[in-house]
Write an enzyme that holds these catalytic residues in place. Structure first.
Site, short mmCIF file in Angstrom:
data_model
loop_
_atom_site.label_atom_id
_atom_site.label_comp_id
_atom_site.label_asym_id
_atom_site.label_seq_id
_atom_site.Cartn_x
_atom_site.Cartn_y
_atom_site.Cartn_z
N GLU A 155 0.79 -1.22 0.00
CA GLU A 155 0.00 0.00 0.00
C GLU A 155 0.82 1.27 0.00
O GLU A 155 0.46 2.26 0.68
CB GLU A 155 -0.93 0.00 1.22
N HIS A 163 -8.18 -4.15 -1.02
CA HIS A 163 -7.47 -4.17 0.27
C HIS A 163 -6.43 -3.05 0.34
O HIS A 163 -6.35 -2.32 1.33
CB HIS A 163 -6.81 -5.53 0.46
N GLU A 164 -5.65 -2.92 -0.74
CA GLU A 164 -4.60 -1.88 -0.75
C GLU A 164 -5.22 -0.48 -0.77
O GLU A 164 -4.69 0.45 -0.15
CB GLU A 164 -3.66 -2.08 -1.94
N HIS A 168 -6.15 0.46 2.70
CA HIS A 168 -4.99 0.86 3.51
C HIS A 168 -4.72 2.37 3.45
O HIS A 168 -4.03 2.91 4.32
CB HIS A 168 -3.74 0.13 3.02
N GLU A 225 -3.78 -4.35 9.58
CA GLU A 225 -4.38 -5.37 8.72
C GLU A 225 -5.78 -5.78 9.13
O GLU A 225 -6.62 -6.08 8.27
CB GLU A 225 -3.46 -6.59 8.65
N ASP A 229 9.54 -9.44 10.35
CA ASP A 229 9.26 -10.35 9.24
C ASP A 229 9.00 -11.77 9.72
O ASP A 229 8.20 -12.51 9.13
CB ASP A 229 10.45 -10.38 8.26
N TYR A 265 -3.97 -10.30 10.09
CA TYR A 265 -5.03 -10.09 9.12
C TYR A 265 -6.36 -10.65 9.62
O TYR A 265 -7.35 -9.91 9.79
CB TYR A 265 -4.68 -10.75 7.79
#
Length: 669
Positions: free
Chosen positions: A274, A298-299, A302, A321, A378, A386
């Site tokens: 995003e 979804h993006e 954001h 998320e 990460d 999510y």
């Protein structure tokens, strides 16, 4: 009702070295030259900083950067590079010529270059692009990789505006997560300038360079990609303006001026990213029928949840998320029918349960707000923020008991915290206060928020999503269960004729029983799954084939893993293959690892238990001849007692007292 947090509190930012409590970046000015011959970004960054409290130092995050020189307000400044960490990189401590006073505005300019191994960047040779004629570069700074691209305060709580001047080979175009202002040819270079007037966190800094063409979708939406892809991308992403308008109706005006999308090569490690003004999209979203554009939705979402309102640390990533999944599904339901919300939520719930089952319900990374002290964000990345985050937002809606009232709060929440970085306490405090004042007397006395935030495993209150769209998928799954047990039922392409992508995915995902190879052969014969151009369908099909050891998929699997670096697909496929044939999984990865982005390669190597070979550290280079400080700087070290001591001889070493607690080496006048 007085709001009193009962869950674990985060102190500072566990993912950053920066002294953000003393000084903070407010604006960045970038001047970059992109060198494809040696895979380096060279240039400078000037940081406009606000001093929050009296201090004698500025601490920035970095990773694998070569720092040439530093000035503070135009005067050369001392700096040290601290101990290197594989996870967090190297802190750079800058000592201004004069102590910094609270309230002051200072300008710190750093000349530097990146490493060819910069973890934020993927340098692609022409052979790895769609057009096969020009090289390509793209970045991925989330979560903490911006520090490998620019010395910065790489913490989501630090939001800064930026401008940039970028020089690239004249046959290429550069785009950034900002508004493009000018582009002109200067000799052998194409020089572009950019401006991002809305403050962003460092994870949203982005650049892409390649042979790019543009197709306009609306007055504020354009699609960029390589010439051989751009028309397909423009067709598949043609609903983007509808998504933006639908989000505006729910959560307020779009504040980023432009919403452009660049469709990247297959090695991009995510489905989408995003980046403000320029969403990065994976070519795995291209199907020809727009069936995977929920990722674009979804993006778009954001732009409000995650970009406009962002979390202060990566421990609150679920706020990015979870709220975005909620907004995405609300928009898709608004545009395509209410059944879409429940059906997509059911698939997400399936995915969450499968992930937690695979990790164990007491695994630290199944906590919605994981502790990240000493942990690479990460490593904690998964479906949990999510889908567990989404279910939590649905739980907040259920406590209110009125969907319309909850949507009004969501609008108010976004507008209250717009352009800010906030904590869970900020969000939940606003929610509780809103619904317990001005006649909105919602009873939260039985709500156990701590269990949601701090306990591992499945959500403390399981969801009850419903959709009629799932019935046909479940019926077909049961049919194949009977076939696996020996039934001779008829199979034909009509079984899935007219189905949505989500229905096929649900059917494949619900097959939790063994299938004989004859059944898989029959399934592929009638449903043409091996040749599906839908990446979600193909991924689930390949997973099923690996689990059931059907050799008919092997060529398709190798081809898929060669051209796709999206971690949603690569990591589970390699893990499944490892369970069946570890040597084959490792062999395929070794063959393709250089095609993937650094982040993907790192994570798959961890999944396959491949340790990186240890290498001898390279000797630190001396200052380059001709450098303006080459003759006036000496090598010194800082002892633990705070004395700077010159190394290179002389009748009497010079010493300078500075407040520092650990040994370091710098260049000093």
């Amino acid at each position: 009702m007085a709001f009193k947090p009962t869950w674990r509190q985060t102190v500072g930012d566990p993912s950053s070295y920066a002294n953000i409590d003393e000084v903070v970046v407010k604006h960045m000015s970038l001047d970059w030259n992109i060198d494809f011959t040696v895979h380096e970004v060279r240039g400078s960054v000037e940081l406009r900083m606000e001093v929050l409290s009296d201090t004698r130092k500025i601490v920035l995050d970095s990773r694998d950067l070569t720092i040439h020189d530093v000035t503070v307000d135009g005067t050369a400044a001392l700096f040290t590079e601290g101990d290197d960490s594989d996870v967090f990189g190297t802190p750079i401590t800058i000592f201004p010529p004069e102590p910094l006073t609270a309230g002051a505005i200072i300008y710190v300019k750093i000349s530097y270059k990146t490493s060819p191994d910069c973890s934020a960047l993927a340098w692609l040779p022409p052979a790895q692009t769609e057009g096969k004629t020009h090289p390509y570069l793209f970045s991925q700074c989330q979560a903490i990789h911006a520090r490998s691209l620019v010395p910065c305060m790489d913490a989501p709580s630090v939001r800064a505006t930026y401008d940039a001047k970028v020089s690239v080979p004249k046959e290429l175009r550069a785009l950034m997560s900002a508004i493009l202002h000018t582009t002109e040819e200067v000799g052998d270079y194409c020089v572009s300038t950019f401006d991002q007037p809305v403050a962003i966190a460092s994870n949203l800094l982005a650049i892409v360079v390649g042979n790019l063409e543009r197709r306009d979708i609306s007055h504020r939406v354009a699609i960029w990609s390589e010439p051989v892809v751009v028309d397909d991308a423009a067709s598949d992403f043609s609903n983007t303006e509808k998504f933006v308008k639908a989000c505006e109706e729910l959560v307020g005006p779009y504040e980023w001026t432009r919403y452009d999308i660049v469709c990247l090569p297959g090695s991009f490690p995510l489905g989408g990213m995003e980046n403000p003004c320029l969403t990065f999209a994976s070519p795995t979203l291209l199907t020809g029928d727009k069936s995977l554009t929920d990722v674009i939705c979804h993006e778009v979402a954001h732009s409000w949840t995650g970009n406009l309102v962002s979390p202060k640390t990566w421990e609150d990533f679920y706020m990015n998320e979870g709220f975005t999944m909620f907004l995405q599904r609300k928009v898709m339901a608004k545009l395509y029918g209410n059944e879409h919300f429940g059906f997509d939520a059911i698939l997400g719930w399936d995915e969450l349960q499968e992930y937690i089952s695979s990790q164990g319900d007491d695994h630290a990374y199944t906590v919605m707000r994981p502790e990240l002290d000493g942990v690479d964000p990460d490593d904690a990345y998964s479906v949990v923020p999510y889908e567990k985050g989404f279910i939590f937002v649905c739980y907040l809606e259920s406590l209110v008991g009125d969907k319309a009232a909850f949507e009004k709060w969501l609008y108010k929440y976004i507008q209250t915290f717009r352009r800010q970085a906030i904590t869970t306490d900020d969000m939940l405090g606003h929610y509780v206060t809103y619904f317990t004042t001005e006649g909105r007397n919602v009873d939260f006395s039985q709500a156990d928020f701590r269990a949601w935030f701090d306990e591992p495993g499945l959500p403390p209150v399981p969801p009850n999503f419903r959709s009629k769209l799932i019935d046909d998928s479940l019926e077909l799954t049961e049919k194949w269960r009977r076939i696996a047990e020996g039934s001779q039922e008829e199979v034909s392409p009509a079984d899935i004729d007219g189905w949505m992508c989500l229905q096929i995915c649900c059917f494949l995902n619900r097959i939790d029983f063994d299938l004989p190879v004859e059944a898989l052969t029959l399934m592929d014969k009638h449903y043409k799954l091996n040749s599906s151009n839908n990446s979600e369908v193909l991924f689930l099909w390949l997973t099923l084939c690996i689990k059931n050891k059907w050799s008919g998929h092997e060529g398709v699997l190798r081809s898929f893993l060669k051209r796709v670096g999206r971690m949603r697909f690569t990591r589970p496929l390699y893990c499944e293959l490892k369970e069946v044939d570890e040597a084959e999984a490792v062999a395929i990865f070794q063959e393709n690892k250089d095609r993937y982005h650094n982040i993907c390669s790192k994570m798959v190597a961890k999944d396959l238990d491949i340790e990186e070979p240890e290498t001898e550290p390279e000797p630190e280079p001396e200052p380059e001849p001709g450098h303006k400080f080459h003759k006036i700087y000496k090598r010194v070290s800082l002892r633990r007692d705070g004395e700077w001591v010159q190394h290179d001889g002389g009748s009497k070493p010079r010493a300078r007292r500075l407040p520092m607690s650990k040994s370091a080496e710098i260049l000093v006048r």
